[in-house]
Design a protein around this motif. Structure first.
Motif, PDB file in Angstrom:
ATOM      1  N   PRO A  82       0.818  -1.223   0.000  1.00 32.17           N
ATOM      2  CA  PRO A  82       0.000   0.000   0.000  1.00 32.17           C
ATOM      3  C   PRO A  82       0.846   1.266   0.000  1.00 32.17           C
ATOM      4  CG  PRO A  82       0.082  -0.937   2.211  1.00 32.17           C
ATOM      5  CD  PRO A  82       0.781  -1.913   1.301  1.00 32.17           C
ATOM      6  N   GLU A  83       0.275   2.315  -0.618  1.00 35.46           N
ATOM      7  CA  GLU A  83       0.917   3.634  -0.596  1.00 35.46           C
ATOM      8  C   GLU A  83      -0.118   4.676  -0.255  1.00 35.46           C
ATOM      9  OE1 GLU A  83       3.335   4.589  -4.001  1.00 35.46           O
ATOM     10  OE2 GLU A  83       4.256   2.601  -3.900  1.00 35.46           O
ATOM     11  N   ILE A  84       0.298   5.650   0.575  1.00 40.79           N
ATOM     12  CA  ILE A  84      -0.620   6.680   1.042  1.00 40.79           C
ATOM     13  C   ILE A  84      -0.190   8.033   0.520  1.00 40.79           C
ATOM     14  CG2 ILE A  84      -1.299   7.982   3.109  1.00 40.79           C
ATOM     15  CD1 ILE A  84      -1.266   5.375   4.651  1.00 40.79           C
ATOM     16  N   GLU A  85      -1.166   8.773   0.001  1.00 40.00           N
ATOM     17  CA  GLU A  85      -0.930  10.170  -0.348  1.00 40.00           C
ATOM     18  C   GLU A  85      -1.821  11.006   0.558  1.00 40.00           C
ATOM     19  OE1 GLU A  85      -2.011  13.182  -3.984  1.00 40.00           O
ATOM     20  OE2 GLU A  85      -2.084  11.035  -4.371  1.00 40.00           O
ATOM     21  N   TRP A 118      -3.116   0.487  -3.673  1.00 35.03           N
ATOM     22  CA  TRP A 118      -2.610  -0.802  -3.201  1.00 35.03           C
ATOM     23  C   TRP A 118      -2.882  -1.884  -4.234  1.00 35.03           C
ATOM     24  CZ3 TRP A 118      -7.440   1.039  -2.235  1.00 35.03           C
ATOM     25  CH2 TRP A 118      -8.515   0.158  -2.204  1.00 35.03           C
ATOM     26  N   LEU A 119      -2.333  -3.066  -3.992  1.00 32.52           N
ATOM     27  CA  LEU A 119      -2.671  -4.243  -4.790  1.00 32.52           C
ATOM     28  C   LEU A 119      -3.588  -5.107  -3.927  1.00 32.52           C
ATOM     29  CD1 LEU A 119       0.922  -5.124  -6.083  1.00 32.52           C
ATOM     30  CD2 LEU A 119      -0.854  -3.824  -7.290  1.00 32.52           C
ATOM     31  N   ASP A 120      -4.655  -5.632  -4.542  1.00 34.43           N
ATOM     32  CA  ASP A 120      -5.524  -6.518  -3.767  1.00 34.43           C
ATOM     33  C   ASP A 120      -4.930  -7.933  -3.735  1.00 34.43           C
ATOM     34  OD1 ASP A 120      -6.168  -7.757  -6.183  1.00 34.43           O
ATOM     35  OD2 ASP A 120      -8.093  -6.715  -6.384  1.00 34.43           O
ATOM     36  N   GLU A 121      -5.666  -8.874  -3.157  1.00 33.09           N
ATOM     37  CA  GLU A 121      -5.106 -10.221  -2.959  1.00 33.09           C
ATOM     38  C   GLU A 121      -4.834 -10.951  -4.286  1.00 33.09           C
ATOM     39  OE1 GLU A 121      -7.941  -8.985  -2.007  1.00 33.09           O
ATOM     40  OE2 GLU A 121      -9.526 -10.471  -1.772  1.00 33.09           O
ATOM     41  N   ASN A 122      -5.405 -10.416  -5.396  1.00 34.56           N
ATOM     42  CA  ASN A 122      -5.102 -10.965  -6.730  1.00 34.56           C
ATOM     43  C   ASN A 122      -4.040 -10.132  -7.457  1.00 34.56           C
ATOM     44  OD1 ASN A 122      -7.139 -13.021  -6.517  1.00 34.56           O
ATOM     45  ND2 ASN A 122      -8.636 -11.377  -6.764  1.00 34.56           N
ATOM     46  N   PHE A 123      -3.378  -9.249  -6.709  1.00 28.69           N
ATOM     47  CA  PHE A 123      -2.340  -8.357  -7.234  1.00 28.69           C
ATOM     48  C   PHE A 123      -2.877  -7.404  -8.304  1.00 28.69           C
ATOM     49  CE2 PHE A 123       0.220 -11.135  -4.767  1.00 28.69           C
ATOM     50  CZ  PHE A 123       1.347 -10.389  -4.416  1.00 28.69           C
ATOM     51  N   GLN A 124      -4.176  -7.064  -8.182  1.00 27.70           N
ATOM     52  CA  GLN A 124      -4.780  -6.059  -9.061  1.00 27.70           C
ATOM     53  C   GLN A 124      -4.669  -4.691  -8.399  1.00 27.70           C
ATOM     54  OE1 GLN A 124      -5.955  -6.833 -12.245  1.00 27.70           O
ATOM     55  NE2 GLN A 124      -4.874  -8.684 -11.555  1.00 27.70           N
ATOM     56  N   HIS A 144       3.225   0.500  10.393  1.00 26.94           N
ATOM     57  CA  HIS A 144       3.884  -0.753  10.786  1.00 26.94           C
ATOM     58  C   HIS A 144       4.867  -1.223   9.712  1.00 26.94           C
ATOM     59  CE1 HIS A 144       2.086  -1.951  14.581  1.00 26.94           C
ATOM     60  NE2 HIS A 144       0.852  -1.764  14.130  1.00 26.94           N
ATOM     61  N   LEU A 145       4.523  -0.977   8.442  1.00 23.69           N
ATOM     62  CA  LEU A 145       5.376  -1.452   7.340  1.00 23.69           C
ATOM     63  C   LEU A 145       6.678  -0.652   7.263  1.00 23.69           C
ATOM     64  CD1 LEU A 145       2.642  -1.958   4.589  1.00 23.69           C
ATOM     65  CD2 LEU A 145       3.400  -3.556   6.364  1.00 23.69           C
ATOM     66  N   GLU A 146       6.671   0.541   7.894  1.00 23.54           N
ATOM     67  CA  GLU A 146       7.888   1.369   7.948  1.00 23.54           C
ATOM     68  C   GLU A 146       8.631   1.178   9.269  1.00 23.54           C
ATOM     69  OE1 GLU A 146       8.715   2.801   5.258  1.00 23.54           O
ATOM     70  OE2 GLU A 146       6.783   2.540   4.257  1.00 23.54           O
ATOM     71  N   GLY A 147       8.173   0.244  10.081  1.00 28.63           N
ATOM     72  CA  GLY A 147       8.813   0.029  11.379  1.00 28.63           C
ATOM     73  C   GLY A 147       8.405   1.058  12.422  1.00 28.63           C
ATOM     74  N   LYS A 148       7.252   1.720  12.159  1.00 28.71           N
ATOM     75  CA  LYS A 148       6.779   2.760  13.087  1.00 28.71           C
ATOM     76  C   LYS A 148       5.589   2.261  13.896  1.00 28.71           C
ATOM     77  CE  LYS A 148       7.779   6.841  10.323  1.00 28.71           C
ATOM     78  NZ  LYS A 148       7.044   7.683   9.393  1.00 28.71           N
ATOM     79  N   LEU A 149       5.453   2.803  15.112  1.00 25.64           N
ATOM     80  CA  LEU A 149       4.325   2.479  15.996  1.00 25.64           C
ATOM     81  C   LEU A 149       3.633   3.783  16.384  1.00 25.64           C
ATOM     82  CD1 LEU A 149       6.266  -0.045  18.245  1.00 25.64           C
ATOM     83  CD2 LEU A 149       4.583  -0.638  16.480  1.00 25.64           C
TER      84      LEU A 149
END
Ligand code: NI
Length: 188
Positions: A82-85, A118-124, A144-149
């Motif tokens: 996932p990516e956030i803007e 993001w990509l869904d579970e079918n990588f779409q 969490h994916l960046e190691g942040k809490l």
């Protein structure tokens, strides 16, 4: 397989996660197990580092909080890479918790509107504007994916006040009613 939730103090929660590829072994089963883990521990989101894997994978089911936050109704999302803007820079402060920080809840500022890709579970590839509490959950999990809490976003004074609670999680003294994995013991 029942997955334990890795708790605060474990280094896996502090590493930056790797992008996920379709070749990743047993991915469907892993996603299924992550949902099961999240439901058993009564969370509304779970990121792969929390089950000990540094890959960019998140599961969310926000429906349990839909009474308080209607934007969460029926929202179940599997996020790969996932990516956030940020769409609206004005932060809103609300209480947040985390399965890796049992027994704690702190006020955290988060922006209200984001664009999530993001990509869904079918990588779409998927993309959507998201707001409110759902945007908060997404930001929390993507951290969490960046190691942040979430405690990284609170004031140093607040962090000082919860220091003993954090230490009791690290040292394995906090009782948790779902399967967990404590941080490895530090050598003296
Ligand atoms: Ni969390």
């Amino acid at each position: 397989m029942k997955l334990p939730v890795y708790l605060y103090g474990h280094p896996v929660l502090r590493a930056v996660s790797e992008p996920l590829t379709p070749e990743y072994p047993d991915l469907r089963k892993l996603i299924e197990d992550m949902y099961a883990c999240m439901y058993e521990s009564e969370g509304v989101g779970l990121a792969a580092p929390q089950i000990g894997r540094n890959i960019r994978l998140v599961v969310i089911d926000a429906s349990p909080v839909a009474d308080a936050f209607p934007e969460c109704a029926g929202r179940k999302l599997t996020l790969i890479n996932p990516e956030i803007e940020i769409l609206d820079g004005k932060p809103e402060v609300r209480a947040e918790g985390c399965l890796s920080l049992p027994g704690l809840s702190e006020n955290v500022p988060r922006v209200e509107h984001i664009r999530l890709s993001w990509l869904d579970e079918n990588f779409q590839p998927q993309s959507e504007e998201i707001s409110g509490f759902l945007a908060r959950i997404v930001q929390h999990e993507c951290d969490h994916l960046e190691g942040k809490l979430y405690i990284d976003h609170i004031s140093p004074i607040r962090k000082q006040l919860i220091r003993s609670k954090l230490n009791s999680i690290i040292s394995g003294k906090t009782r948790v009613d779902y399967p967990v994995k404590y941080a490895p013991k530090k050598r003296k």
